[in-house]
Scaffold this motif. Structure first.
Motif, PDB file in Angstrom:
ATOM      1  N   ALA A   1      87.071  33.382  34.210  1.00 41.65           N
ATOM      2  CA  ALA A   1      88.437  33.798  34.582  1.00 41.65           C
ATOM      3  C   ALA A   1      88.830  33.245  35.942  1.00 41.65           C
ATOM      4  CB  ALA A   1      88.535  35.328  34.577  1.00 41.65           C
ATOM      5  N   LEU A   2      87.877  33.138  36.849  1.00 43.19           N
ATOM      6  CA  LEU A   2      88.170  32.680  38.212  1.00 43.19           C
ATOM      7  C   LEU A   2      88.205  31.165  38.363  1.00 43.19           C
ATOM      8  CD1 LEU A   2      85.985  35.199  40.237  1.00 43.19           C
ATOM      9  CD2 LEU A   2      88.492  35.105  40.137  1.00 43.19           C
ATOM     10  N   ILE A   3      87.474  30.448  37.540  1.00 42.13           N
ATOM     11  CA  ILE A   3      87.262  29.014  37.780  1.00 42.13           C
ATOM     12  C   ILE A   3      88.542  28.171  37.814  1.00 42.13           C
ATOM     13  CG2 ILE A   3      86.774  28.140  35.447  1.00 42.13           C
ATOM     14  CD1 ILE A   3      84.207  26.857  36.804  1.00 42.13           C
ATOM     15  N   PRO A   4      89.595  28.484  37.040  1.00 39.57           N
ATOM     16  CA  PRO A   4      90.801  27.659  37.151  1.00 39.57           C
ATOM     17  C   PRO A   4      91.468  27.726  38.530  1.00 39.57           C
ATOM     18  CG  PRO A   4      90.876  28.936  35.125  1.00 39.57           C
ATOM     19  CD  PRO A   4      89.722  29.454  35.943  1.00 39.57           C
ATOM     20  N   PHE A   5      91.193  28.791  39.267  1.00 42.13           N
ATOM     21  CA  PHE A   5      91.787  28.947  40.595  1.00 42.13           C
ATOM     22  C   PHE A   5      91.027  28.172  41.668  1.00 42.13           C
ATOM     23  CE2 PHE A   5      92.858  32.739  38.136  1.00 42.13           C
ATOM     24  CZ  PHE A   5      94.242  32.660  38.191  1.00 42.13           C
ATOM     25  N   PHE A   6      89.895  27.603  41.292  1.00 45.38           N
ATOM     26  CA  PHE A   6      89.063  26.833  42.217  1.00 45.38           C
ATOM     27  C   PHE A   6      88.683  25.519  41.555  1.00 45.38           C
ATOM     28  CE2 PHE A   6      88.505  31.317  43.131  1.00 45.38           C
ATOM     29  CZ  PHE A   6      88.756  31.353  44.487  1.00 45.38           C
ATOM     30  N   PRO A   7      89.625  24.567  41.490  1.00 43.95           N
ATOM     31  CA  PRO A   7      89.334  23.312  40.803  1.00 43.95           C
ATOM     32  C   PRO A   7      88.224  22.528  41.490  1.00 43.95           C
ATOM     33  CG  PRO A   7      91.451  23.195  41.934  1.00 43.95           C
ATOM     34  CD  PRO A   7      90.956  24.603  42.071  1.00 43.95           C
ATOM     35  N   MET A   8      87.549  21.731  40.691  1.00 39.03           N
ATOM     36  CA  MET A   8      86.498  20.884  41.234  1.00 39.03           C
ATOM     37  C   MET A   8      87.102  19.852  42.174  1.00 39.03           C
ATOM     38  SD  MET A   8      85.605  18.379  37.994  1.00 39.03           S
ATOM     39  CE  MET A   8      84.360  17.506  38.888  1.00 39.03           C
ATOM     40  N   ASP A   9      86.281  19.295  43.019  1.00 39.26           N
ATOM     41  CA  ASP A   9      86.745  18.236  43.911  1.00 39.26           C
ATOM     42  C   ASP A   9      86.991  16.968  43.101  1.00 39.26           C
ATOM     43  OD1 ASP A   9      86.559  19.772  46.266  1.00 39.26           O
ATOM     44  OD2 ASP A   9      84.419  19.345  46.418  1.00 39.26           O
ATOM     45  N   ALA A  10      88.022  16.243  43.465  1.00 42.41           N
ATOM     46  CA  ALA A  10      88.289  14.960  42.822  1.00 42.41           C
ATOM     47  C   ALA A  10      87.190  13.978  43.218  1.00 42.41           C
ATOM     48  CB  ALA A  10      89.656  14.429  43.256  1.00 42.41           C
ATOM     49  N   PRO A  11      86.878  13.047  42.327  1.00 49.31           N
ATOM     50  CA  PRO A  11      85.842  12.062  42.658  1.00 49.31           C
ATOM     51  C   PRO A  11      86.196  11.292  43.929  1.00 49.31           C
ATOM     52  CG  PRO A  11      86.497  11.887  40.354  1.00 49.31           C
ATOM     53  CD  PRO A  11      87.449  12.836  41.011  1.00 49.31           C
ATOM     54  N   GLY A  12      85.212  11.107  44.774  1.00 57.49           N
ATOM     55  CA  GLY A  12      85.387  10.289  45.966  1.00 57.49           C
ATOM     56  C   GLY A  12      85.988  10.990  47.165  1.00 57.49           C
ATOM     57  N   VAL A  13      86.293  12.276  47.070  1.00 59.12           N
ATOM     58  CA  VAL A  13      86.847  12.983  48.224  1.00 59.12           C
ATOM     59  C   VAL A  13      85.749  13.811  48.887  1.00 59.12           C
ATOM     60  CG1 VAL A  13      89.155  13.104  47.197  1.00 59.12           C
ATOM     61  CG2 VAL A  13      87.608  15.036  46.965  1.00 59.12           C
ATOM     62  N   GLU A  14      85.983  14.166  50.124  1.00 53.17           N
ATOM     63  CA  GLU A  14      85.038  15.027  50.839  1.00 53.17           C
ATOM     64  C   GLU A  14      84.962  16.384  50.137  1.00 53.17           C
ATOM     65  OE1 GLU A  14      83.098  14.553  53.670  1.00 53.17           O
ATOM     66  OE2 GLU A  14      83.586  12.460  53.295  1.00 53.17           O
ATOM     67  N   PRO A  15      83.781  16.968  50.080  1.00 48.74           N
ATOM     68  CA  PRO A  15      83.659  18.294  49.454  1.00 48.74           C
ATOM     69  C   PRO A  15      84.552  19.326  50.155  1.00 48.74           C
ATOM     70  CG  PRO A  15      81.493  17.324  49.812  1.00 48.74           C
ATOM     71  CD  PRO A  15      82.491  16.434  50.505  1.00 48.74           C
ATOM     72  N   THR A  16      85.155  20.179  49.349  1.00 45.86           N
ATOM     73  CA  THR A  16      86.032  21.233  49.865  1.00 45.86           C
ATOM     74  C   THR A  16      85.446  22.602  49.543  1.00 45.86           C
ATOM     75  OG1 THR A  16      87.299  21.434  47.818  1.00 45.86           O
ATOM     76  CG2 THR A  16      88.050  19.759  49.431  1.00 45.86           C
ATOM     77  N   ARG A  17      86.000  23.618  50.155  1.00 44.65           N
ATOM     78  CA  ARG A  17      85.565  24.986  49.869  1.00 44.65           C
ATOM     79  C   ARG A  17      85.870  25.346  48.412  1.00 44.65           C
ATOM     80  NH1 ARG A  17      88.047  30.115  52.737  1.00 44.65           N
ATOM     81  NH2 ARG A  17      89.799  28.760  52.349  1.00 44.65           N
ATOM     82  N   HIS A  18      87.064  24.943  47.939  1.00 44.34           N
ATOM     83  CA  HIS A  18      87.402  25.202  46.531  1.00 44.34           C
ATOM     84  C   HIS A  18      86.412  24.528  45.599  1.00 44.34           C
ATOM     85  CE1 HIS A  18      91.593  26.586  47.594  1.00 44.34           C
ATOM     86  NE2 HIS A  18      91.199  27.464  46.697  1.00 44.34           N
ATOM     87  N   GLY A  19      86.053  23.301  45.902  1.00 44.77           N
ATOM     88  CA  GLY A  19      85.092  22.585  45.073  1.00 44.77           C
ATOM     89  C   GLY A  19      83.722  23.242  45.078  1.00 44.77           C
ATOM     90  N   SER A  20      83.318  23.731  46.231  1.00 41.09           N
ATOM     91  CA  SER A  20      82.026  24.430  46.326  1.00 41.09           C
ATOM     92  C   SER A  20      82.045  25.719  45.519  1.00 41.09           C
ATOM     93  CB  SER A  20      81.692  24.737  47.778  1.00 41.09           C
ATOM     94  OG  SER A  20      81.530  23.539  48.503  1.00 41.09           O
ATOM     95  N   ILE A  21      83.141  26.459  45.615  1.00 41.52           N
ATOM     96  CA  ILE A  21      83.273  27.693  44.832  1.00 41.52           C
ATOM     97  C   ILE A  21      83.268  27.357  43.350  1.00 41.52           C
ATOM     98  CG2 ILE A  21      84.833  29.603  44.265  1.00 41.52           C
ATOM     99  CD1 ILE A  21      85.681  29.547  47.264  1.00 41.52           C
ATOM    100  N   HIS A  22      83.939  26.276  42.985  1.00 41.33           N
ATOM    101  CA  HIS A  22      83.958  25.845  41.590  1.00 41.33           C
ATOM    102  C   HIS A  22      82.540  25.607  41.071  1.00 41.33           C
ATOM    103  CE1 HIS A  22      85.357  23.826  37.940  1.00 41.33           C
ATOM    104  NE2 HIS A  22      84.287  23.076  38.120  1.00 41.33           N
ATOM    105  N   ARG A  23      81.737  24.896  41.850  1.00 42.34           N
ATOM    106  CA  ARG A  23      80.359  24.609  41.427  1.00 42.34           C
ATOM    107  C   ARG A  23      79.561  25.900  41.231  1.00 42.34           C
ATOM    108  NH1 ARG A  23      81.398  20.504  44.743  1.00 42.34           N
ATOM    109  NH2 ARG A  23      80.417  21.396  46.596  1.00 42.34           N
ATOM    110  N   VAL A  24      79.716  26.830  42.151  1.00 37.71           N
ATOM    111  CA  VAL A  24      78.995  28.106  42.038  1.00 37.71           C
ATOM    112  C   VAL A  24      79.445  28.851  40.775  1.00 37.71           C
ATOM    113  CG1 VAL A  24      78.685  30.382  43.087  1.00 37.71           C
ATOM    114  CG2 VAL A  24      78.512  28.324  44.496  1.00 37.71           C
ATOM    115  N   LEU A  25      80.750  28.900  40.542  1.00 38.25           N
ATOM    116  CA  LEU A  25      81.269  29.579  39.352  1.00 38.25           C
ATOM    117  C   LEU A  25      80.789  28.897  38.073  1.00 38.25           C
ATOM    118  CD1 LEU A  25      84.918  30.362  40.517  1.00 38.25           C
ATOM    119  CD2 LEU A  25      83.057  32.023  40.157  1.00 38.25           C
ATOM    120  N   ALA A  26      80.741  27.578  38.069  1.00 36.21           N
ATOM    121  CA  ALA A  26      80.271  26.852  36.887  1.00 36.21           C
ATOM    122  C   ALA A  26      78.801  27.160  36.609  1.00 36.21           C
ATOM    123  CB  ALA A  26      80.479  25.348  37.070  1.00 36.21           C
TER     124      ALA A  26
END
Length: 193
Positions: A86-111
């Protein structure tokens, strides 16, 4: 109550499957073999990804209420899966080639939480379903959990080994296949019960 939960589980599973099919046939330019499903959220088809995630959350919650309560960890794992999906759509993964973001990190944890919990739920549920008088469902659950285990191991290896990284998406889709089939079978068996 069982009938209503089985109907909800089946409907959510059908919506999940439909959303995944649409995403995979849409002109996204993504490779199902190499790209994670979450990458669809970075395309103009992000609504389809959100529908898939929401329907997976509903299916997980319904399954958590439907499966036998032994072992007790199974419902809790499925509800944790539902929350992560339910939460993962609100924290999209980081786009390829960009610096890691907090949203991307949260996405990985949720996945990780989602894939680990649904896989473990299926592994543990196989025994409980057998004990509850569903031997065929127990066997099918073991097959689905095996698909999810292979997919989980494959995604971990592909994420770390450059030689198999091009297969990351395929490995992740094994998890989805096991999950969707398991949810569908659970719904059908409990509808017929």
């Amino acid at each position: 109550m069982t009938l209503a939960l089985a109907v909800v589980l089946l409907a959510a599973t059908v919506v999940l499957l439909g959303a995944l099919v649409v995403l995979h046939v849409a002109p996204t330019g993504l490779s199902p073999v190499g790209e994670p499903v979450s990458r669809y959220a970075l395309t103009r088809w992000r609504a389809g990804y959100a529908v898939a995630a929401a329907s997976a959350a509903v299916a997980g919650a319904a399954a958590g209420l439907l499966v036998p309560q032994r072992p007790a960890a199974v419902p809790a794992l499925l509800w944790l899966f539902a929350a992560a999906r339910a939460l993962i759509p609100f924290f999209p993964m980081d786009a390829p080639g960009v610096e890691p973001t907090r949203h991307g990190s949260i996405h990985r944890v949720l996945a990780v939480i989602a894939f680990a919990t649904v896989t473990l739920a299926a592994v543990f549920a196989a025994t409980g379903l057998g004990d509850a008088g569903y031997p065929a469902l127990s066997t099918l659950t073991r097959v689905c959990s095996a698909l999810m285990i292979v997919g989980t191991i494959g995604t971990v290896v592909a994420a770390r080994a450059p030689a198999v990284r091009p297969l990351f998406g395929l490995m992740e889709r094994l998890i989805y296949l096991g999950m969707v089939v398991w949810f569908g079978i659970l719904a059908i068996v409990f509808l017929a019960a």
